[in-house]
Design a protein around this motif. Structure first.
Motif, mmCIF file in Angstrom:
data_model
loop_
_atom_site.group_PDB
_atom_site.id
_atom_site.type_symbol
_atom_site.label_atom_id
_atom_site.label_comp_id
_atom_site.label_asym_id
_atom_site.label_seq_id
_atom_site.Cartn_x
_atom_site.Cartn_y
_atom_site.Cartn_z
ATOM 1 N N GLU A 66 0.822 -1.214 0.000
ATOM 2 C CA GLU A 66 0.000 0.000 0.000
ATOM 3 C C GLU A 66 0.853 1.261 0.000
ATOM 4 O OE1 GLU A 66 -3.295 0.330 2.677
ATOM 5 O OE2 GLU A 66 -4.403 -1.200 1.573
ATOM 6 N N LEU A 67 2.075 1.157 0.477
ATOM 7 C CA LEU A 67 2.996 2.284 0.368
ATOM 8 C C LEU A 67 3.512 2.406 -1.059
ATOM 9 C CD1 LEU A 67 4.806 4.524 1.583
ATOM 10 C CD2 LEU A 67 6.487 2.740 2.074
ATOM 11 N N LEU A 68 3.878 1.280 -1.660
ATOM 12 C CA LEU A 68 4.557 1.297 -2.949
ATOM 13 C C LEU A 68 3.639 1.568 -4.136
ATOM 14 C CD1 LEU A 68 7.050 -1.696 -2.571
ATOM 15 C CD2 LEU A 68 7.624 0.730 -2.764
ATOM 16 N N LYS A 69 2.452 0.984 -4.150
ATOM 17 C CA LYS A 69 1.616 1.089 -5.359
ATOM 18 C C LYS A 69 1.274 2.544 -5.707
ATOM 19 C CE LYS A 69 -2.700 -0.360 -7.533
ATOM 20 N NZ LYS A 69 -3.950 -1.149 -7.413
ATOM 21 N N PRO A 70 0.678 3.330 -4.794
ATOM 22 C CA PRO A 70 0.383 4.725 -5.160
ATOM 23 C C PRO A 70 1.647 5.531 -5.437
ATOM 24 C CG PRO A 70 -0.857 4.062 -3.221
ATOM 25 C CD PRO A 70 0.167 3.000 -3.452
ATOM 26 N N GLU A 71 2.718 5.241 -4.699
ATOM 27 C CA GLU A 71 3.975 5.971 -4.909
ATOM 28 C C GLU A 71 4.521 5.711 -6.307
ATOM 29 O OE1 GLU A 71 7.540 8.046 -4.594
ATOM 30 O OE2 GLU A 71 5.669 8.207 -3.475
ATOM 31 N N MET A 72 4.555 4.467 -6.719
ATOM 32 C CA MET A 72 5.126 4.113 -8.023
ATOM 33 C C MET A 72 4.256 4.633 -9.171
ATOM 34 S SD MET A 72 6.417 0.249 -7.089
ATOM 35 C CE MET A 72 7.004 -0.144 -8.737
ATOM 36 N N VAL A 73 2.936 4.513 -9.027
ATOM 37 C CA VAL A 73 2.039 4.986 -10.094
ATOM 38 C C VAL A 73 2.167 6.494 -10.278
ATOM 39 C CG1 VAL A 73 -0.376 5.292 -10.752
ATOM 40 C CG2 VAL A 73 0.399 3.088 -9.873
ATOM 41 N N GLN A 74 2.167 7.236 -9.167
ATOM 42 C CA GLN A 74 2.275 8.695 -9.277
ATOM 43 C C GLN A 74 3.640 9.116 -9.833
ATOM 44 O OE1 GLN A 74 0.147 11.088 -6.027
ATOM 45 N NE2 GLN A 74 0.343 9.064 -5.083
ATOM 46 N N THR A 75 4.682 8.410 -9.441
ATOM 47 C CA THR A 75 6.008 8.711 -9.978
ATOM 48 C C THR A 75 6.038 8.480 -11.483
ATOM 49 O OG1 THR A 75 7.108 8.163 -7.892
ATOM 50 C CG2 THR A 75 8.460 8.109 -9.884
ATOM 51 N N GLU A 76 5.465 7.363 -11.922
ATOM 52 C CA GLU A 76 5.443 7.042 -13.356
ATOM 53 C C GLU A 76 4.640 8.072 -14.149
ATOM 54 O OE1 GLU A 76 3.845 3.127 -13.299
ATOM 55 O OE2 GLU A 76 5.729 2.193 -12.630
ATOM 56 N N LEU A 77 3.619 8.663 -13.524
ATOM 57 C CA LEU A 77 2.779 9.649 -14.214
ATOM 58 C C LEU A 77 3.296 11.078 -14.031
ATOM 59 C CD1 LEU A 77 -0.779 8.198 -13.503
ATOM 60 C CD2 LEU A 77 0.531 8.070 -15.618
ATOM 61 N N GLY A 78 4.461 11.225 -13.401
ATOM 62 C CA GLY A 78 5.097 12.531 -13.269
ATOM 63 C C GLY A 78 4.442 13.465 -12.269
ATOM 64 N N ILE A 79 3.725 12.921 -11.292
ATOM 65 C CA ILE A 79 3.054 13.751 -10.294
ATOM 66 C C ILE A 79 4.016 14.033 -9.141
ATOM 67 C CG2 ILE A 79 1.166 13.844 -8.613
ATOM 68 C CD1 ILE A 79 -0.445 12.162 -10.631
ATOM 69 N N GLU A 80 4.347 15.314 -8.966
ATOM 70 C CA GLU A 80 5.301 15.711 -7.931
ATOM 71 C C GLU A 80 4.675 16.550 -6.832
ATOM 72 O OE1 GLU A 80 8.720 17.593 -9.630
ATOM 73 O OE2 GLU A 80 8.881 16.149 -11.275
ATOM 74 N N SER A 81 3.682 17.379 -7.186
ATOM 75 C CA SER A 81 3.100 18.312 -6.221
ATOM 76 C C SER A 81 1.577 18.171 -6.198
ATOM 77 C CB SER A 81 3.457 19.757 -6.591
ATOM 78 O OG SER A 81 4.856 19.945 -6.566
ATOM 79 N N THR A 82 1.034 18.138 -4.979
ATOM 80 C CA THR A 82 -0.414 18.022 -4.819
ATOM 81 C C THR A 82 -0.914 19.031 -3.799
ATOM 82 O OG1 THR A 82 -0.237 16.359 -3.057
ATOM 83 C CG2 THR A 82 -0.379 15.544 -5.333
ATOM 84 N N ILE A 83 -2.188 19.341 -3.884
ATOM 85 C CA ILE A 83 -2.879 20.083 -2.838
ATOM 86 C C ILE A 83 -3.991 19.185 -2.319
ATOM 87 C CG2 ILE A 83 -4.492 21.976 -2.403
ATOM 88 C CD1 ILE A 83 -2.747 23.757 -4.105
ATOM 89 N N VAL A 84 -3.989 18.965 -1.014
ATOM 90 C CA VAL A 84 -4.948 18.062 -0.396
ATOM 91 C C VAL A 84 -6.190 18.839 0.013
ATOM 92 C CG1 VAL A 84 -5.309 16.363 1.430
ATOM 93 C CG2 VAL A 84 -3.020 16.700 0.486
ATOM 94 N N ILE A 85 -7.344 18.324 -0.355
ATOM 95 C CA ILE A 85 -8.617 18.903 0.064
ATOM 96 C C ILE A 85 -9.297 17.919 1.001
ATOM 97 C CG2 ILE A 85 -10.909 19.642 -0.682
ATOM 98 C CD1 ILE A 85 -9.701 20.650 -3.257
ATOM 99 N N PHE A 86 -9.455 18.326 2.268
ATOM 100 C CA PHE A 86 -10.175 17.547 3.263
ATOM 101 C C PHE A 86 -11.526 18.198 3.516
ATOM 102 C CE2 PHE A 86 -5.878 16.303 5.273
ATOM 103 C CZ PHE A 86 -5.842 15.107 4.580
ATOM 104 N N GLY A 87 -12.490 17.410 3.975
ATOM 105 C CA GLY A 87 -13.793 17.961 4.332
ATOM 106 C C GLY A 87 -14.829 16.856 4.422
ATOM 107 N N SER A 88 -15.991 17.204 4.894
ATOM 108 C CA SER A 88 -17.025 16.218 5.192
ATOM 109 C C SER A 88 -17.590 15.530 3.956
ATOM 110 C CB SER A 88 -18.172 16.894 5.944
ATOM 111 O OG SER A 88 -19.221 15.964 6.179
ATOM 112 N N ALA A 89 -17.839 14.239 4.113
ATOM 113 C CA ALA A 89 -18.544 13.474 3.077
ATOM 114 C C ALA A 89 -20.032 13.797 3.081
ATOM 115 C CB ALA A 89 -18.347 11.977 3.322
#
Length: 302
Positions: A60-83
């Motif tokens: 679970e650590l590796l899969k999202p990390e590797m996929v995002q790296t392969e797709l060139g994703i370096e910077s994100t903005i996190v949006i939290f809030g109620s469902a």
């Protein structure tokens, strides 16, 4: 004379795990449910054993990390809030139904939901703003949410509506399991472990934008603030949408007055009210809207 193509010097000496996984068909005698013949990494029952928890956590650590790296994703903005925060049109329809039913408690709840629905619109607009305005940056910024309904849906929807990609980090729960329809499919992940999901929220984030929410939102907000306060994570903007909501929910000044936090800890976050206000805070912090001559190789000459 042999005219066949010469062998590639860099060819693999051994078959890949994937090749073996497809090739390994057990003889009929060992094809039953109790057979141990299957390759360990294709044996789901084995991977789900209690003793294999460390392996599952690593996956679970590796899969999202590797996929995002392969797709060139370096910077994100996190949006939290109620469902639970509804789109305005849904909140309005429920309020009309409640009034038609002449049910006073139901009307009060529907009116509260209608008032809170403004945050759905702001989250949607903010995500669109981030996605559009960061396209021209050297490192584009991608919106990431928890992947569910409410504010999470609004964040992914805002990015989707301006033809941008966005990320959803879903968690398996007794409810809210279905990811919203606006997440980019190759960036829609599912987690079993809360801790690893929260780690992925922070790993690439350049800012945390927190809308009104309940226990889950508070957990995510305060864990991030604690990481920054204690120096375990680099400092980054934390924006709280809706001063009135947050100040009624949490008496931050009381924490200072009683010595539970330092006065400087109040600088860990800022209140914002609109999508434009939030973007301005981020632009000021990172210099997004500064002319290239002020941020590029000639910046020292200014």
């Amino acid at each position: 004379m042999d005219t066949s193509k010469p062998e590639d010097l860099t060819a693999r000496n051994f078959p890949t795990a994937e090749e073996d996984a497809h090739a390994a068909k057990p003889p009929s005698r060992y094809d039953g449910p109790k057979s141990a013949y299957r390759l360990a990494f294709t044996d789901t029952e084995f991977l789900l054993r209690e003793e294999l928890r460390p392996v599952r956590m690593q996956l679970e650590l590796l899969k999202p990390e590797m996929v995002q790296t392969e797709l060139g994703i370096e910077s994100t903005i996190v949006i939290f809030g109620s469902a639970r925060i509804l789109p305005p049109e849904v909140a309005e329809a429920r309020l009309a139904q409640a009034r038609a039913a002449d049910d006073a408690p139901l009307v009060r709840r529907a009116e509260a939901a209608m008032a809170m629905s403004q945050y759905y619109d702001e989250a949607r607009r903010f995500a669109g703003l981030v996605t559009e305005r960061s396209r021209t940056l050297e490192t584009p910024i991608y919106v990431v949410t928890g992947g569910g309904p409410g504010i999470m849906e609004a964040g992914n929807r805002g990015a989707h509506e301006v033809n941008g990609k966005s990320i959803g980090l879903n968690i398996v729960l007794p409810h809210e399991q279905e990811p919203n329809a606006y997440i980019t499919p190759e960036l829609c992940f599912q987690f079993h472990y809360f801790a690893l999901r929260k780690m992925h929220f922070v790993m690439r984030s350049i800012a945390l934008v927190c809308f009104p929410g309940g226990f889950g939102t508070l957990d995510e907000l305060f864990e991030t603030m604690t990481l920054i306060q204690t120096g375990k994570s680099r400092r980054r903007p934390i924006l709280l949408f809706g001063r009135a909501f947050w100040e009624k929910l949490i008496n931050f000044q009381h924490l200072v007055d009683t010595g539970m936090i330092s006065p400087g800890d109040l600088d860990l976050f800022h209140f914002v009210e609109t999508a434009e206000d939030a973007w301005s805070r981020l632009a000021e912090h990172y210099g997004f809207d500064i002319a290239p001559t002020e941020t590029g190789e000639f910046a020292d000459d200014i």
